[in-house]
Design a protein around this motif. Structure first.
Motif, PDB file in Angstrom:
ATOM      1  N   GLN A  84      -9.972  -5.327  -0.900  1.00 19.41           N
ATOM      2  CA  GLN A  84     -10.363  -4.082  -1.589  1.00 19.41           C
ATOM      3  C   GLN A  84      -9.814  -2.852  -0.858  1.00 19.41           C
ATOM      4  N   ASP A  85      -9.468  -3.025   0.432  1.00 20.38           N
ATOM      5  CA  ASP A  85      -9.107  -1.867   1.259  1.00 20.38           C
ATOM      6  C   ASP A  85      -7.607  -1.608   1.330  1.00 20.38           C
ATOM      7  N   ILE A  86      -6.822  -2.422   0.635  1.00 14.79           N
ATOM      8  CA  ILE A  86      -5.366  -2.250   0.774  1.00 14.79           C
ATOM      9  C   ILE A  86      -4.704  -2.029  -0.579  1.00 14.79           C
ATOM     10  N   VAL A  87      -3.723  -1.132  -0.593  1.00 13.30           N
ATOM     11  CA  VAL A  87      -2.937  -0.901  -1.797  1.00 13.30           C
ATOM     12  C   VAL A  87      -1.596  -1.605  -1.580  1.00 13.30           C
ATOM     13  N   LEU A  88      -1.290  -2.555  -2.442  1.00 19.60           N
ATOM     14  CA  LEU A  88      -0.043  -3.313  -2.307  1.00 19.60           C
ATOM     15  C   LEU A  88       0.731  -3.252  -3.615  1.00 19.60           C
ATOM     16  N   PRO A 126       6.395   3.184   9.670  1.00 24.44           N
ATOM     17  CA  PRO A 126       5.050   3.152  10.253  1.00 24.44           C
ATOM     18  C   PRO A 126       3.987   3.580   9.239  1.00 24.44           C
ATOM     19  N   GLY A 127       2.795   3.029   9.411  1.00 25.77           N
ATOM     20  CA  GLY A 127       1.655   3.471   8.602  1.00 25.77           C
ATOM     21  C   GLY A 127       1.706   3.043   7.149  1.00 25.77           C
ATOM     22  N   CYS A 128       2.437   1.966   6.832  1.00 29.99           N
ATOM     23  CA  CYS A 128       2.516   1.552   5.431  1.00 29.99           C
ATOM     24  C   CYS A 128       1.874   0.190   5.182  1.00 29.99           C
ATOM     25  N   GLY A 129       1.081  -0.270   6.148  1.00 28.16           N
ATOM     26  CA  GLY A 129       0.226  -1.423   5.861  1.00 28.16           C
ATOM     27  C   GLY A 129       0.637  -2.758   6.457  1.00 28.16           C
ATOM     28  N   LYS A 130       1.599  -2.783   7.366  1.00 29.80           N
ATOM     29  CA  LYS A 130       2.028  -4.082   7.909  1.00 29.80           C
ATOM     30  C   LYS A 130       0.877  -4.735   8.694  1.00 29.80           C
ATOM     31  N   THR A 131       0.278  -3.959   9.601  1.00 31.72           N
ATOM     32  CA  THR A 131      -0.813  -4.513  10.414  1.00 31.72           C
ATOM     33  C   THR A 131      -2.051  -4.760   9.541  1.00 31.72           C
ATOM     34  N   LEU A 132      -2.354  -3.781   8.693  1.00 32.60           N
ATOM     35  CA  LEU A 132      -3.524  -3.921   7.819  1.00 32.60           C
ATOM     36  C   LEU A 132      -3.393  -5.168   6.947  1.00 32.60           C
ATOM     37  N   CYS A 133      -2.184  -5.393   6.443  1.00 35.84           N
ATOM     38  CA  CYS A 133      -1.985  -6.541   5.562  1.00 35.84           C
ATOM     39  C   CYS A 133      -2.161  -7.849   6.336  1.00 35.84           C
ATOM     40  N   THR A 224       8.348  -5.067  11.857  1.00 36.13           N
ATOM     41  CA  THR A 224       9.328  -4.129  12.403  1.00 36.13           C
ATOM     42  C   THR A 224       9.446  -2.862  11.545  1.00 36.13           C
ATOM     43  N   ASN A 225       9.673  -1.739  12.236  1.00 35.00           N
ATOM     44  CA  ASN A 225       9.927  -0.475  11.528  1.00 35.00           C
ATOM     45  C   ASN A 225      11.403  -0.304  11.216  1.00 35.00           C
ATOM     46  N   PHE A 226      12.230  -1.000  12.005  1.00 36.82           N
ATOM     47  CA  PHE A 226      13.681  -0.758  11.896  1.00 36.82           C
ATOM     48  C   PHE A 226      14.381  -2.019  11.430  1.00 36.82           C
ATOM     49  N   ARG A 254      -3.184   5.683  -6.677  1.00 32.50           N
ATOM     50  CA  ARG A 254      -4.141   4.566  -6.497  1.00 32.50           C
ATOM     51  C   ARG A 254      -4.858   4.675  -5.162  1.00 32.50           C
ATOM     52  N   PHE A 255      -4.078   5.055  -4.136  1.00 30.09           N
ATOM     53  CA  PHE A 255      -4.661   5.172  -2.796  1.00 30.09           C
ATOM     54  C   PHE A 255      -5.738   6.260  -2.778  1.00 30.09           C
ATOM     55  N   LEU A 256      -5.430   7.421  -3.386  1.00 29.20           N
ATOM     56  CA  LEU A 256      -6.410   8.522  -3.401  1.00 29.20           C
ATOM     57  C   LEU A 256      -7.681   8.107  -4.142  1.00 29.20           C
ATOM     58  N   SER A 280       3.207   8.652   4.379  1.00 31.73           N
ATOM     59  CA  SER A 280       2.824   7.236   4.505  1.00 31.73           C
ATOM     60  C   SER A 280       1.349   7.094   4.113  1.00 31.73           C
ATOM     61  N   TYR A 281       0.911   5.846   3.960  1.00 30.67           N
ATOM     62  CA  TYR A 281      -0.507   5.628   3.662  1.00 30.67           C
ATOM     63  C   TYR A 281      -1.381   6.131   4.810  1.00 30.67           C
ATOM     64  N   ALA A 282      -0.903   5.908   6.048  1.00 28.40           N
ATOM     65  CA  ALA A 282      -1.714   6.330   7.199  1.00 28.40           C
ATOM     66  C   ALA A 282      -1.888   7.856   7.180  1.00 28.40           C
ATOM     67  N   GLU A 283      -0.828   8.586   6.768  1.00 23.67           N
ATOM     68  CA  GLU A 283      -0.934  10.053   6.698  1.00 23.67           C
ATOM     69  C   GLU A 283      -1.882  10.476   5.568  1.00 23.67           C
ATOM     70  N   LEU A 284      -1.763   9.790   4.430  1.00 27.27           N
ATOM     71  CA  LEU A 284      -2.677  10.112   3.311  1.00 27.27           C
ATOM     72  C   LEU A 284      -4.128   9.833   3.725  1.00 27.27           C
ATOM     73  N   GLU A 285      -4.283   8.752   4.452  1.00 23.59           N
ATOM     74  CA  GLU A 285      -5.625   8.373   4.926  1.00 23.59           C
ATOM     75  C   GLU A 285      -6.217   9.491   5.795  1.00 23.59           C
ATOM     76  N   ARG A 286      -5.375  10.014   6.706  1.00 21.19           N
ATOM     77  CA  ARG A 286      -5.887  11.072   7.604  1.00 21.19           C
ATOM     78  C   ARG A 286      -6.299  12.302   6.801  1.00 21.19           C
TER      79      ARG A 286
HETATM   80  N1  LIG Z   1      -0.967  -0.175   1.968  1.00 22.80           N
HETATM   81  C1  LIG Z   1      -2.045   0.409   2.484  1.00 22.80           C
HETATM   82  N2  LIG Z   1      -3.196   0.442   1.785  1.00 22.80           N
HETATM   83  C2  LIG Z   1      -4.288   1.043   2.284  1.00 22.80           C
HETATM   84  N3  LIG Z   1      -4.336   1.653   3.496  1.00 22.80           N
HETATM   85  C3  LIG Z   1      -3.222   1.645   4.231  1.00 22.80           C
HETATM   86  C4  LIG Z   1      -2.030   1.026   3.772  1.00 22.80           C
HETATM   87  N4  LIG Z   1      -1.085   1.177   4.716  1.00 22.80           N
HETATM   88  C5  LIG Z   1      -1.649   1.841   5.728  1.00 22.80           C
HETATM   89  N5  LIG Z   1      -2.932   2.132   5.449  1.00 22.80           N
HETATM   90  C6  LIG Z   1      -3.845   2.897   6.316  1.00 22.80           C
HETATM   91  O1  LIG Z   1      -3.111   3.319   7.465  1.00 22.80           O
HETATM   92  C7  LIG Z   1      -3.584   2.674   8.653  1.00 22.80           C
HETATM   93  C8  LIG Z   1      -2.412   2.242   9.523  1.00 22.80           C
HETATM   94  O2  LIG Z   1      -1.648   1.278   8.829  1.00 22.80           O
HETATM   95  P1  LIG Z   1      -0.978   0.029   9.538  1.00 22.80           P
HETATM   96  O3  LIG Z   1      -1.439  -0.047  10.965  1.00 22.80           O
HETATM   97  O4  LIG Z   1      -1.166  -1.174   8.705  1.00 22.80           O
HETATM   98  O5  LIG Z   1       0.538   0.472   9.530  1.00 22.80           O
HETATM   99  P2  LIG Z   1       1.813  -0.313  10.048  1.00 22.80           P
HETATM  100  O6  LIG Z   1       2.730  -0.435   8.877  1.00 22.80           O
HETATM  101  O7  LIG Z   1       1.425  -1.551  10.756  1.00 22.80           O
HETATM  102  O8  LIG Z   1       2.394   0.770  11.062  1.00 22.80           O
HETATM  103  P3  LIG Z   1       3.134   0.620  12.473  1.00 22.80           P
HETATM  104  O9  LIG Z   1       4.531   0.201  12.158  1.00 22.80           O
HETATM  105  O10 LIG Z   1       3.052   2.005  13.032  1.00 22.80           O
HETATM  106  O11 LIG Z   1       2.376  -0.391  13.288  1.00 22.80           O
HETATM  107  C9  LIG Z   1      -4.403   1.503   8.153  1.00 22.80           C
HETATM  108  O12 LIG Z   1      -5.413   1.145   9.068  1.00 22.80           O
HETATM  109  C10 LIG Z   1      -4.966   2.019   6.850  1.00 22.80           C
HETATM  110  O13 LIG Z   1      -6.080   2.845   7.091  1.00 22.80           O
END
Ligand SMILES: Nc1ncnc2c1ncn2[C@@H]1O[C@H](COP(=O)(O)OP(=O)(O)OP(=O)(O)O)[C@@H](O)[C@H]1O
Length: 328
Positions: A84-88, A126-133, A224-226, A254-256, A280-286
């Motif tokens: 529920q917490d991720i937008v893919l 960065p911040g586009c959901g790799k770790t979250l996913c 990876t970012n690169f 959708r994220f908003l 990025s999603y992380a920036e929108l989140e902030r």
């Molecule tokens: N696709 C997404 N859907 C919902 N929230 C997201 C998404 N991507 C990022 N976020 C938000 O941004 C935060 C950071 O994202 P995340 O750590 O997954 O980024 P990352 O792609 O692994 O970045 P990095 O390359 O810097 O490690 C998440 O904890 C979440 O709050």
């Protein structure tokens, strides 16, 4: 606690004897409460005849302790997010659902001599959901998530690094986990170093060989970012390469909606999508979190447009500063 939750806790504590024992005790206690005495007695017997420092392991399968020395560069993450917490993107949803289904039928597939996809490469800014996913995926699979910080791993003392790498892979081969290698591009950078760092190159190459050979019980995920810095020698080691892009207009909307789902608003955040292009999603989140906090601090029941715009201005400033640091 529900049985499923307990089983998840039990799996997540695998490798940490004390915690594992505590959860096992909890499971036995639940069975006793339900009056399942025979089962409870037999579980206790298994637990008590399990590994102890003096006796040879019997009963419970011996725990493979996670290498203590790896504590500096590896971390067990308790999943706190779910799907529920991720937008893919719909493409990624399709890939992950098919991986889940394949994993669940893994034994059958292997019995027929076919490989199960288990090595994944996540690419994207960065911040586009790799770790979250990785976290959500581990939660869906009911597997523990271990995050390996590659840059720390390869900068640790080289003699020990090689041993630690071997231990990590031994662990992943036997224990179903999601083993997440963060900042995988650090490998590519280290590989291109030469001369005095040839020792480092050897370590990196041995890590790649391990990745090549391992058939993990769960999943090995590298992020990876690169993507351009990874040569084909690295790409071809993965069964799937999955892209995590910055949100387009539709995904940002959708994220908003997701972030403000339970929050009373005085405005329509989607009216500001033009100003959020490229974030990025992380920036929108902030931005969303800051706007909500502003309303709490002012003791208002609703988030105002000004809260949102102030947070947006702050994030813009932060972006400019980060860009300047990256250029320097
Ligand atoms: N696709 C997404 N859907 C919902 N929230 C997201 C998404 N991507 C990022 N976020 C938000 O941004 C935060 C950071 O994202 P995340 O750590 O997954 O980024 P990352 O792609 O692994 O970045 P990095 O390359 O810097 O490690 C998440 O904890 C979440 O709050």
């Amino acid at each position: 606690m529900a049985r499923g939750e307990l089983m998840k806790k039990l799996l997540a504590s695998y490798g940490r004897d004390e915690e594992f024992r505590a959860v096992a005790e909890q499971i036995i206690g639940e069975e006793e409460k339900k009056n399942n005495r025979v089962l409870a007695r037999s579980l206790r017997k298994s637990l008590e005849t399990g590994p102890s420092p003096r006796s040879k392991p019997r009963g419970l399968a011996p725990l493979i302790p996670f290498p203590e020395s790896a504590g500096d560069f590896i971390e067990l993450v308790e999943p706190s997010h779910n799907k529920q917490d991720i937008v893919l993107s719909s493409e990624n949803v399709r890939i992950f659902l098919s991986l889940l289904r394949e994993y669940r039928r893994g034994d059958e597939i292997r019995r027929r001599g076919l490989p199960v996809r288990s090595k994944l490469l996540f690419c994207g800014p960065p911040g586009c959901g790799k770790t979250l996913c990785a976290e959500v995926f581990a939660a869906e699979l009911g597997l523990p998530l271990y995050i390996v910080k590659i840059d720390r791993l390869i900068s640790s003392y080289l003699g020990e690094t090689a041993t630690n790498i071997r231990k990590i892979f031994e662990f992943a081969r036997k224990q179903p986990t999601v083993l997440f290698f963060d900042e995988f591009d650090a490998l590519a950078r280290a590989r291109s170093e030469d001369g005095e760092h040839s020792e480092l190159r050897r370590v990196v190459n041995s890590l790649l060989i391990f990745i090549d050979r391992i058939q993990p019980k769960g999943f090995l995920v590298a992020a990876t970012n690169f993507d351009q810095s990874l040569d084909s020698a690295i790409w071809r080691r993965f069964d799937e390469v999955i892209w995590f892009d910055r949100p387009d207009r539709r995904m940002a909307a959708r994220f908003l909606r997701m972030k403000f789902k339970n929050v009373p608003l005085q405005f329509d955040p989607e009216a500001h999508l033009d100003g959020l292009d490229g974030y990025s999603y992380a920036e929108l989140e902030r931005i969303c979190v800051q706007a909500i906090k502003a309303s709490i601090i002012d003791q208002r029941k609703q988030v105002s447009e000004k809260d949102f715009l102030d947070a947006l201005v702050d994030e813009r400033r932060r972006r400019r500063r980060t860009a300047r640091i990256a250029e320097a």
